[in-house]
Design a protein around this motif. Structure first.
Motif, PDB file in Angstrom:
ATOM      1  N   THR A 112      -4.831   7.018  -1.480  1.00  0.00           N
ATOM      2  CA  THR A 112      -4.195   5.746  -1.161  1.00  0.00           C
ATOM      3  C   THR A 112      -4.310   4.803  -2.353  1.00  0.00           C
ATOM      4  O   THR A 112      -5.170   4.992  -3.240  1.00  0.00           O
TER       5      THR A 112
ATOM      6  N   ALA B 150       0.840  -1.194   0.000  1.00  0.00           N
ATOM      7  CA  ALA B 150       0.000   0.000   0.000  1.00  0.00           C
ATOM      8  C   ALA B 150       0.874   1.243   0.000  1.00  0.00           C
ATOM      9  O   ALA B 150       2.000   1.215   0.476  1.00  0.00           O
TER      10      ALA B 150
ATOM     11  N   TYR C 272      -3.667   0.370  -3.222  1.00  0.00           N
ATOM     12  CA  TYR C 272      -3.390  -0.934  -2.629  1.00  0.00           C
ATOM     13  C   TYR C 272      -3.090  -1.983  -3.686  1.00  0.00           C
ATOM     14  O   TYR C 272      -3.616  -1.946  -4.804  1.00  0.00           O
TER      15      TYR C 272
ATOM     16  N   LYS D  55      -6.482  -5.458  -1.032  1.00  0.00           N
ATOM     17  CA  LYS D  55      -7.523  -4.457  -1.251  1.00  0.00           C
ATOM     18  C   LYS D  55      -8.811  -4.872  -0.555  1.00  0.00           C
ATOM     19  O   LYS D  55      -9.250  -6.013  -0.664  1.00  0.00           O
TER      20      LYS D  55
END
Length: 123
Positions: A57, A48, A59, A64
């Protein structure tokens, strides 16, 4: 910037852990931050990343929806909340800082690394 990760441990599958990473020696808000992990016998992989302000953000697909990265620039800290843990999440987890402008999953763009914290998920 120097980084120190903590919060790892042994947890049963389905459980949760929260990793923390404390930073010192630099202007924390100037860095994109990331979490990576390395399982036994495998290469280190991206988990991440979070933007400098914390508003964005990104991932990796395996985490996720289960993991959440966050940061507190006032406390010079970045966190990784890990929920619904699986045995395949067992690894040493590393926090890292990058001076690049935008979030990145490229390990070579991170120039500061913590020592890692071990997470073991039992089945």
């Amino acid at each position: 910037v120097q980084l120190q990760a903590s919060g790892g441990g042994l947890v049963q599958a389905g459980g949760s852990l929260r990793l923390s990473c404390a930073a010192s020696g630099g202007t924390f808000s100037n860095y994109v931050l990331g979490w990576f992990r390395q399982a036994p016998g495998k290469e280190r992989e991206f988990i991440a990343t979070i933007s400098k302000t914390g508003t964005s953000t990104y991932y990796a697909d395996p985490v996720k929806g289960r993991f959440t990265i966050s940061r507190d620039n006032a406390k010079n800290a970045v966190y990784l909340q890990m929920n619904s843990l699986k045995p395949e999440d067992t690894a040493r987890y590393y926090c890292a800082a990058s001076p690049v402008y935008m979030m990145t999953r490229i390990q070579a763009e991170y120039d500061s690394w913590g020592q890692g914290t071990l997470v073991t998920v039992s089945s």
